[in-house]
Every structure is written in C-alpha cells, then in structure tokens.
Design a protein around this motif. Structure first.
Motif, short mmCIF file in Angstrom:
data_model
loop_
_atom_site.label_atom_id
_atom_site.label_comp_id
_atom_site.label_asym_id
_atom_site.label_seq_id
_atom_site.Cartn_x
_atom_site.Cartn_y
_atom_site.Cartn_z
N ALA A 119 0.83 -1.20 0.00
CA ALA A 119 0.00 0.00 0.00
C ALA A 119 0.86 1.24 0.00
N ALA A 120 0.38 2.25 -0.73
CA ALA A 120 1.13 3.49 -0.82
C ALA A 120 0.88 4.35 0.39
N SER A 121 1.85 5.16 0.71
CA SER A 121 1.71 6.12 1.81
C SER A 121 0.71 7.18 1.43
N GLY A 122 0.02 7.71 2.44
CA GLY A 122 -1.03 8.68 2.18
C GLY A 122 -0.55 10.01 1.68
N GLY A 123 0.48 10.57 2.18
CA GLY A 123 0.89 11.90 1.75
C GLY A 123 1.95 12.42 2.66
N GLY A 124 2.12 13.78 2.67
CA GLY A 124 3.14 14.38 3.50
C GLY A 124 4.52 14.13 2.94
N SER A 125 5.52 14.08 3.80
CA SER A 125 6.89 14.01 3.36
C SER A 125 7.24 12.70 2.67
N ALA A 136 -7.64 -3.60 -1.13
CA ALA A 136 -7.10 -3.21 0.18
C ALA A 136 -5.96 -2.21 0.02
N GLU A 137 -5.08 -2.45 -0.94
CA GLU A 137 -3.96 -1.54 -1.15
C GLU A 137 -4.43 -0.16 -1.59
N LEU A 138 -5.41 -0.13 -2.50
CA LEU A 138 -5.91 1.15 -2.98
C LEU A 138 -6.64 1.92 -1.88
N ALA A 139 -7.44 1.21 -1.09
CA ALA A 139 -8.16 1.86 0.00
C ALA A 139 -7.18 2.42 1.04
N LYS A 140 -6.18 1.63 1.36
CA LYS A 140 -5.19 2.06 2.34
C LYS A 140 -4.44 3.30 1.85
N SER A 141 -4.12 3.29 0.58
CA SER A 141 -3.39 4.42 -0.01
C SER A 141 -4.24 5.68 -0.06
N PHE A 142 -5.45 5.55 -0.61
CA PHE A 142 -6.29 6.74 -0.79
C PHE A 142 -6.70 7.34 0.54
N PHE A 143 -7.16 6.52 1.48
CA PHE A 143 -7.62 7.08 2.75
C PHE A 143 -6.45 7.56 3.61
N GLY A 144 -5.27 6.98 3.38
CA GLY A 144 -4.09 7.53 4.03
C GLY A 144 -3.82 8.95 3.57
N VAL A 162 -6.23 11.00 2.34
CA VAL A 162 -7.36 11.81 2.78
C VAL A 162 -7.16 12.32 4.21
N VAL A 163 -6.67 11.47 5.12
CA VAL A 163 -6.53 11.90 6.51
C VAL A 163 -5.24 12.65 6.78
N SER A 164 -4.33 12.66 5.80
CA SER A 164 -3.06 13.35 5.99
C SER A 164 -3.26 14.87 6.03
N GLU A 165 -2.27 15.59 6.48
CA GLU A 165 -2.35 17.05 6.49
C GLU A 165 -2.54 17.59 5.08
N PRO A 196 -10.12 21.23 8.64
CA PRO A 196 -9.21 20.09 8.79
C PRO A 196 -9.42 19.39 10.13
N ILE A 197 -9.32 18.08 10.13
CA ILE A 197 -9.49 17.33 11.38
C ILE A 197 -8.34 17.64 12.32
N SER A 198 -8.55 17.45 13.61
CA SER A 198 -7.53 17.75 14.61
C SER A 198 -6.41 16.71 14.54
N ASP A 199 -5.29 17.03 15.15
CA ASP A 199 -4.17 16.08 15.20
C ASP A 199 -4.57 14.80 15.92
N THR A 200 -5.37 14.94 16.98
CA THR A 200 -5.81 13.76 17.73
C THR A 200 -6.67 12.85 16.85
N LEU A 201 -7.61 13.45 16.13
CA LEU A 201 -8.48 12.67 15.26
C LEU A 201 -7.70 12.08 14.10
N ARG A 202 -6.70 12.82 13.59
CA ARG A 202 -5.87 12.29 12.51
C ARG A 202 -5.11 11.06 12.97
N GLU A 203 -4.57 11.10 14.16
CA GLU A 203 -3.84 9.95 14.69
C GLU A 203 -4.74 8.73 14.81
N GLN A 204 -5.97 8.94 15.28
CA GLN A 204 -6.91 7.83 15.41
C GLN A 204 -7.30 7.28 14.03
#
Length: 365
Positions: free
Chosen positions: A26-32, A318-326, A328-331, A345-353
C-alpha cells in the motif's frame, strides 16, 4: 469488486495518468513520504454524500500527484444510497453524512466479515441556512424560530418570531418557502438532529434521514435543494456551506450570541464532542453536542464519514483503500479538502486515530 448498476453515469473523480505497476504494498497517504510511495494502479469505487462532492474533487486532484495510476470513481447519489450500495457489496466504500445505524452495523459485519468496518470522520463542515430574500443581507435566527420555519408554523418573513431575532432589519411580508431534501440524506439527518436537540417543543419529527414534515418544497440532493432556493424569492433551505454559492447565509443563535457558519466554528463543536460508545476499535463515529452554548461554536455541523472494510477480500482493493484514505486523513489531504470545499481540517488527535484505522486495512477472509 463488482460495481453496481447505479454507478452507470457516475461522476468520475479521477486521479489518473500514466499507467503504473502495482508494487504489492500500500502506498503512503501523503506528506513528506508521498514522493517515495510505491506506485499503484487500479480503480477504487465509492458512492454517497453529495455534500462531500467538492471535497472529493480536492482529494482526488491532490491524490493524483501521489498516485497517478489510480482512478477514484465517486458517485454523489446521497448518503443513504451510498451506504446501501456499500453494504450490498456494490462499492468499495461509502461517503456518508451520518454514521451507520444499529441495523446497518449488523449489515456491515456481513459485508466486511470478522475484520469489521471503519468509519472515518474525514470531512467536517457547517450546514448553512441558505436563503433568498432580496434586501436582507444579514439574518439572525434562534433555534425555535428555525424549527418553526421548517415545520411550517412560521409562514412569512415579518413574523414576530423573526423580527424578534432581527429588531433592526426591514423584513418584508414575503411568504416563506422552506426547502428540504427529497432524497434520503445525511445532511437532513444532521439538520433534524440539531432541531430535535435545541427545539424539542417545536420540532417533533426526530432525527431522520427522510424529511418527516408535509410542508414546504423539496429538492433532490444538495444541488437540487440549492437550485430550489435560488429560484424562489422567500425560500430558505439547509445545505453544506461549500455549496451555498451566491445565496445569503443566516446566523444561528448559540447561547446569547449569533454565530455565522465557518470551518473554525464547526471544528470547535467536533473537538468538544465525544465518540459514540460501544462501537468497534476503528469506528470513529462522533456524538455531536448540538445543544452547545459554547462561544464561537456552530452546532449545525456536518461530519461526513468514509465507511469501508478493515479487511477486504481483494488484495488490490485493500492496497488502494489504504493508499487513498491515508492521503485523505493526511495534512496534505485535509488541506486539499479545505481549499476545495472550505471544510475544517481534522484535529491532530483525530488524525492519529484515523491513521490507526487506515494502517489496519488489509486483505484476506
């Protein structure tokens, strides 16, 4: 995964480009880490909330920079239709402006098996009271007044209840046309949940997905409701603020203040509301505090969820869902939605969950 017939003519929110080979991871959601994410290819299919439409456009546009070989098809049929299609196995995920009900949770166990279901509150936005009343650019409404308008008890714009909220306004005698959704709608459920919480003596229709009061006019999906308000002088309705366009938007009384809908005011309510108890580890449904009197909080808020399986039958899904939603929830993903739809934007606490749920997505029976 089979795609339901209802997706014919789907609005394709596409993140596609040159074809890439799936890495099997699965691909990483985003960010660095986005630039080093393993490249995937394939199609992820969803349906549901029309209020999410602008945000989905932002998410898929941003996601194409991470995974140009993946297409995300999303049909904005409404929350109820999206949940039904997902629970029947016709889509990979649902977008919904309301969390699953008890009966739907049972169906989700049949759909997803022992892995269970995830519900990620990825989109937070105020529901605006949009109105068409030329010459009245600023409008204050108390909870009981709003309930009276939408039950049909208050029928003209110069009714004493409205003038009490707006002593300095020059309100006309124009008849009020209260516009509601004609389809099964999560936005309706959020709006009626608010009415039931803050004006129980006036609103007796409960918190429901289908409009319960035989009054006013109806519009299909968010676009139909907004169009109905735009076309009728004296009309008022409820819609995700991102879809308000050129319509005027009312301020809502909270405590002793009148609060305008904003991403910040919506986020403040969510931050101060608990999760629904008794649900699965990755079910992040929120019990919104609609009757808040907190300063700067706007209680007619829509928390829209992405609903899917923790364990998919198909490894590629599963891989596509994990990648895309990763993503979506990223900064980066949350900023893309904020830019496209004005959401909070969701809070840092909610993002972690939420990231914990995304990390748990896998394949297998």
């Amino acid at each position: 995964m089979a795609v339901s017939a209802a997706l014919a003519g789907t609005l394709a929110l596409t993140a596609c480009g040159a074809s890439n080979e799936s890495s099997g991871t699965a691909a990483s959601g985003g960010g660095s880490s986005a630039s080093s994410a393993p490249q995937l290819s394939g199609t992820l299919v969803g349906a549901g909330s029309s209020a999410q439409q602008a945000a989905m456009q932002g998410w898929t546009a941003g996601y194409t920079t991470v995974q140009p070989g993946v297409t995300v098809n999303y049909d904005p049929v409404g929350s109820g239709g999206g949940r039904s299609q997902f629970l029947a196995g016709g889509t990979d995920f649902a977008g919904s402006d309301a969390a699953l009900g008890d009966e739907e949770l049972t169906q989700a166990q049949d759909r997803c098996g022992r892995g269970g279901v995830f519900e990620l509150p990825d989109y937070i936005s105020p529901i605006a009271l949009v109105y068409n009343l030329p010459g009245v650019d600023d409008l204050n409404l108390a909870p009981a007044t709003i309930a009276g308008i939408f039950t049909g008890a208050i029928t003209s714009w110069n009714d004493p209840a409205i003038t009490a909220d707006n002593p300095d306004a020059n309100l006309p005698s124009t008849p009020i046309t209260a516009v509601h959704r004609s389809d099964k709608s999560g936005t309706t459920e959020n709006f009626t949940d608010y009415l039931a919480a803050v004006a129980p003596d006036v609103w007796i229709g409960g918190a429901v997905q289908e409009w319960p009061v035989p009054s006013g006019e109806a519009g299909a999906q968010t676009s139909g409701l907004v169009a109905a308000v735009q076309s009728g002088e004296g009309a008022i309705g409820y819609a995700d603020e991102s879809q308000a366009g050129d319509l005027s938007v009312a301020n809502v009384k909270v405590g002793s203040d009148y609060v305008a809908p904003s991403a910040e005011a919506a986020a403040a309510v969510v931050e101060n509301s608990p999760k629904v108890s008794g649900r699965g580890e990755y079910d992040l449904a929120i019990e919104l505090q609609r009757d808040t009197t907190g300063s700067g909080e706007y209680p007619i808020v829509l928390v829209s969820y992405h609903i899917g399986c923790i364990r998919y039958d198909n490894q590629d899904t599963a891989e596509l869902a994990k990648s895309f939603f990763g993503y979506v929830v990223s900064e980066d993903g949350q900023q893309a939605a904020a830019d496209a739809a004005g959401s909070a934007p969701i809070s840092d606490t909610l993002r972690e969950q939420a990231q914990g749920a995304v990390d748990a997505i896998t394949a297998g029976s």
